[in-house]
Design an enzyme around this catalytic site. Structure first.
Site, PDB file in Angstrom:
ATOM      1  N   ASN A  58       0.856  -1.192   0.000  1.00 32.74           N
ATOM      2  CA  ASN A  58       0.000   0.000   0.000  1.00 32.74           C
ATOM      3  C   ASN A  58       0.890   1.239   0.000  1.00 32.74           C
ATOM      4  O   ASN A  58       1.481   1.578   1.018  1.00 32.74           O
ATOM      5  CB  ASN A  58      -0.885  -0.043   1.260  1.00 32.74           C
ATOM      6  CG  ASN A  58      -1.674   1.233   1.464  1.00 32.74           C
ATOM      7  OD1 ASN A  58      -1.822   2.044   0.540  1.00 32.74           O
ATOM      8  ND2 ASN A  58      -2.201   1.413   2.665  1.00 32.74           N
ATOM      9  N   TRP A  59       0.967   1.888  -1.157  1.00 33.06           N
ATOM     10  CA  TRP A  59       1.857   3.058  -1.270  1.00 33.06           C
ATOM     11  C   TRP A  59       1.283   4.286  -0.558  1.00 33.06           C
ATOM     12  O   TRP A  59       1.967   5.277  -0.408  1.00 33.06           O
ATOM     13  CB  TRP A  59       2.084   3.405  -2.746  1.00 33.06           C
ATOM     14  CG  TRP A  59       2.937   2.443  -3.501  1.00 33.06           C
ATOM     15  CD1 TRP A  59       3.240   1.151  -3.175  1.00 33.06           C
ATOM     16  CD2 TRP A  59       3.607   2.692  -4.749  1.00 33.06           C
ATOM     17  NE1 TRP A  59       4.037   0.585  -4.138  1.00 33.06           N
ATOM     18  CE2 TRP A  59       4.280   1.517  -5.121  1.00 33.06           C
ATOM     19  CE3 TRP A  59       3.689   3.794  -5.595  1.00 33.06           C
ATOM     20  CZ2 TRP A  59       5.035   1.406  -6.286  1.00 33.06           C
ATOM     21  CZ3 TRP A  59       4.437   3.696  -6.760  1.00 33.06           C
ATOM     22  CH2 TRP A  59       5.107   2.520  -7.099  1.00 33.06           C
ATOM     23  N   LYS A  60       0.015   4.219  -0.186  1.00 36.97           N
ATOM     24  CA  LYS A  60      -0.671   5.379   0.409  1.00 36.97           C
ATOM     25  C   LYS A  60      -0.522   6.596  -0.505  1.00 36.97           C
ATOM     26  O   LYS A  60      -0.457   6.442  -1.717  1.00 36.97           O
ATOM     27  CB  LYS A  60      -0.141   5.662   1.820  1.00 36.97           C
ATOM     28  CG  LYS A  60      -0.080   4.415   2.691  1.00 36.97           C
ATOM     29  CD  LYS A  60       0.050   4.743   4.135  1.00 36.97           C
ATOM     30  CE  LYS A  60       0.276   3.468   4.927  1.00 36.97           C
ATOM     31  NZ  LYS A  60       0.008   3.616   6.331  1.00 36.97           N
TER      32      LYS A  60
ATOM     33  N   HIS B 264      -9.529   0.840   4.655  1.00 37.23           N
ATOM     34  CA  HIS B 264      -8.279   1.030   5.402  1.00 37.23           C
ATOM     35  C   HIS B 264      -8.564   1.970   6.573  1.00 37.23           C
ATOM     36  O   HIS B 264      -9.370   2.888   6.452  1.00 37.23           O
ATOM     37  CB  HIS B 264      -7.207   1.624   4.467  1.00 37.23           C
ATOM     38  CG  HIS B 264      -5.849   1.618   5.091  1.00 37.23           C
ATOM     39  ND1 HIS B 264      -5.466   2.546   6.031  1.00 37.23           N
ATOM     40  CD2 HIS B 264      -4.784   0.799   4.915  1.00 37.23           C
ATOM     41  CE1 HIS B 264      -4.221   2.285   6.409  1.00 37.23           C
ATOM     42  NE2 HIS B 264      -3.788   1.223   5.752  1.00 37.23           N
TER      43      HIS B 264
ATOM     44  N   GLU C 178      -7.086   4.380   7.722  1.00 38.80           N
ATOM     45  CA  GLU C 178      -6.879   5.809   7.442  1.00 38.80           C
ATOM     46  C   GLU C 178      -8.088   6.387   6.711  1.00 38.80           C
ATOM     47  O   GLU C 178      -8.414   7.556   6.866  1.00 38.80           O
ATOM     48  CB  GLU C 178      -5.579   5.993   6.639  1.00 38.80           C
ATOM     49  CG  GLU C 178      -4.366   5.782   7.535  1.00 38.80           C
ATOM     50  CD  GLU C 178      -3.110   5.314   6.833  1.00 38.80           C
ATOM     51  OE1 GLU C 178      -3.050   5.382   5.595  1.00 38.80           O
ATOM     52  OE2 GLU C 178      -2.185   4.876   7.549  1.00 38.80           O
TER      53      GLU C 178
ATOM     54  N   SER D 125       3.332  -2.448  10.349  1.00 40.15           N
ATOM     55  CA  SER D 125       4.787  -2.427  10.572  1.00 40.15           C
ATOM     56  C   SER D 125       5.481  -3.741  10.202  1.00 40.15           C
ATOM     57  O   SER D 125       6.386  -4.200  10.917  1.00 40.15           O
ATOM     58  CB  SER D 125       5.105  -2.029  12.020  1.00 40.15           C
ATOM     59  OG  SER D 125       4.616  -0.733  12.275  1.00 40.15           O
TER      60      SER D 125
ATOM     61  N   GLY E 133       2.196   1.990  10.757  1.00 39.92           N
ATOM     62  CA  GLY E 133       3.099   3.130  10.617  1.00 39.92           C
ATOM     63  C   GLY E 133       3.854   3.488  11.884  1.00 39.92           C
ATOM     64  O   GLY E 133       4.484   4.539  11.965  1.00 39.92           O
TER      65      GLY E 133
ATOM     66  N   GLU F   4      -5.511  -5.330  10.421  1.00 38.15           N
ATOM     67  CA  GLU F   4      -4.512  -4.288  10.653  1.00 38.15           C
ATOM     68  C   GLU F   4      -4.817  -3.558  11.962  1.00 38.15           C
ATOM     69  O   GLU F   4      -5.617  -2.607  11.973  1.00 38.15           O
ATOM     70  CB  GLU F   4      -4.533  -3.275   9.512  1.00 38.15           C
ATOM     71  CG  GLU F   4      -4.164  -3.858   8.172  1.00 38.15           C
ATOM     72  CD  GLU F   4      -3.552  -2.784   7.276  1.00 38.15           C
ATOM     73  OE1 GLU F   4      -2.389  -2.940   6.903  1.00 38.15           O
ATOM     74  OE2 GLU F   4      -4.231  -1.787   6.989  1.00 38.15           O
TER      75      GLU F   4
HETATM   76  C1  PEP Z   1      -0.812   0.013   5.992  1.00 37.24           C
HETATM   77  O1  PEP Z   1      -0.878   1.212   5.785  1.00 37.24           O
HETATM   78  O2  PEP Z   1      -1.668  -0.740   5.532  1.00 37.24           O
HETATM   79  C2  PEP Z   1       0.326  -0.488   6.783  1.00 37.24           C
HETATM   80  C3  PEP Z   1       0.298  -1.716   7.195  1.00 37.24           C
HETATM   81  O3  PEP Z   1       1.315   0.400   7.036  1.00 37.24           O
HETATM   82  P1  PEP Z   1       2.750   0.073   7.733  1.00 37.24           P
HETATM   83  O4  PEP Z   1       3.286  -1.165   7.079  1.00 37.24           O
HETATM   84  O5  PEP Z   1       3.580   1.278   7.454  1.00 37.24           O
HETATM   85  O6  PEP Z   1       2.481  -0.123   9.180  1.00 37.24           O
END
Ligand code: PEP
Length: 251
Positions: free
Chosen positions: A9-11, A96, A98, A208, A169, A163
């Site tokens: 996921n590049w966000k 997600h 976010e 993470s 993050g 998640e």
């Molecule tokens: C995500 O945004 O889906 C995610 C898992 O981010 P990160 O790997 O940076 O925790």
């Protein structure tokens, strides 16, 4: 465990120059190594069409980070599932944390988006996860149960990504036993909701994931793979994830 799936996921990262740099490193690797892991890149909308051309003939697959529940209409600024399919996406992340946080997305809306995605032959990757406070109050399973029942349509045919919000993050992943406990719980819920079909829905973990912890995460029984944020735009580290995941290919 089945051969793991890795979703990046590049966000909101990826100007053209950055996207080109990331993808050329990935292609450079895939030209010299056989990639047997299902690897889905989810760049921002603006890069999907260009990346589709670039990755043609490579093992990499493309996904988007959201879609609107309607196929078209007066929805300024939104992107529909048919539009994503049209430019080359085959997967779409939905719900997600976010988006749940920044756009007040509800389980009901996410469910409508999942239906729209499936109607356009996109594989929905529906994200669920609890906050730090919910976990501290030991409400995490209850929260997961509600999200699963509310976000997944009856004919759900995609992936579920667990998640925990507190692990996204932060650089600090959930611990192996915490992930294992919830994956088992999600499997039970999916089986209750969908019967036999629920036993086969891939369940991913995100939060993470990095080269130093992916091995122990992939050792978890019932885990279908990982959803990776920050590391997905660090091609060297991302490729290390792929290399390690190859040790888990099922024969
Ligand atoms: C995500 O945004 O889906 C995610 C898992 O981010 P990160 O790997 O940076 O925790």
């Amino acid at each position: 465990m089945a051969t793991p799936i890795i979703v990046g996921n590049w966000k909101m990262h990826g100007l053209t120059s950055e996207a080109n740099e990331i993808v050329s490193e990935l292609l450079n690797y895939s030209n010299n190594h056989e990639i047997q892991i299902k690897t889905v890149l989810c760049p921002p909308f603006t890069q999907i069409a260009a990346l589709k051309e670039k990755i043609k003939g490579s093992p990499f697959l493309l996904g988007a980070q959201d879609c609107h529940p309607s196929p078209q209409g007066a929805h300024t600024g939104d992107i529909s599932a048919p539009m994503l399919k049209d430019v080359g996406a085959d997967y779409v992340l939905l719900g997600h944390s976010e988006r749940r946080r920044d756009h007040y997305e509800t389980d009901e809306l996410i469910c409508e988006k999942a239906i729209a995605a499936q109607n356009s032959n996109l594989v929905p990757i529906v994200c669920i996860g609890e906050t730090k406070e919910e976990r501290a109050a030991k409400d995490h399973k209850f929260v997961m149960g509600i999200q699963i029942k509310g976000s997944l349509p009856q004919d759900f045919n995609g992936f579920v990504a667990y998640e925990p919000i507190w692990a996204i993050g932060t650089g600090v992943s959930a611990q192996k036993h915490e992930i294992a406990e919830i994956i088992e719980f999600i499997r039970e819920e999916l089986t209750e909701q969908f019967g036999e079909r629920g036993k086969k829905i891939p369940i991913l973990y995100g939060g993470s994931v990095k080269p130093s912890n992916i091995r122990e995460i992939l050792e978890i029984e019932e885990l279908g793979g990982v959803l990776v944020g920050s590391v997905s735009i660090m091609p060297k580290d991302f490729l290390q994830l792929l290399e390690i995941a190859h040790d888990f290919i099922s024969t």
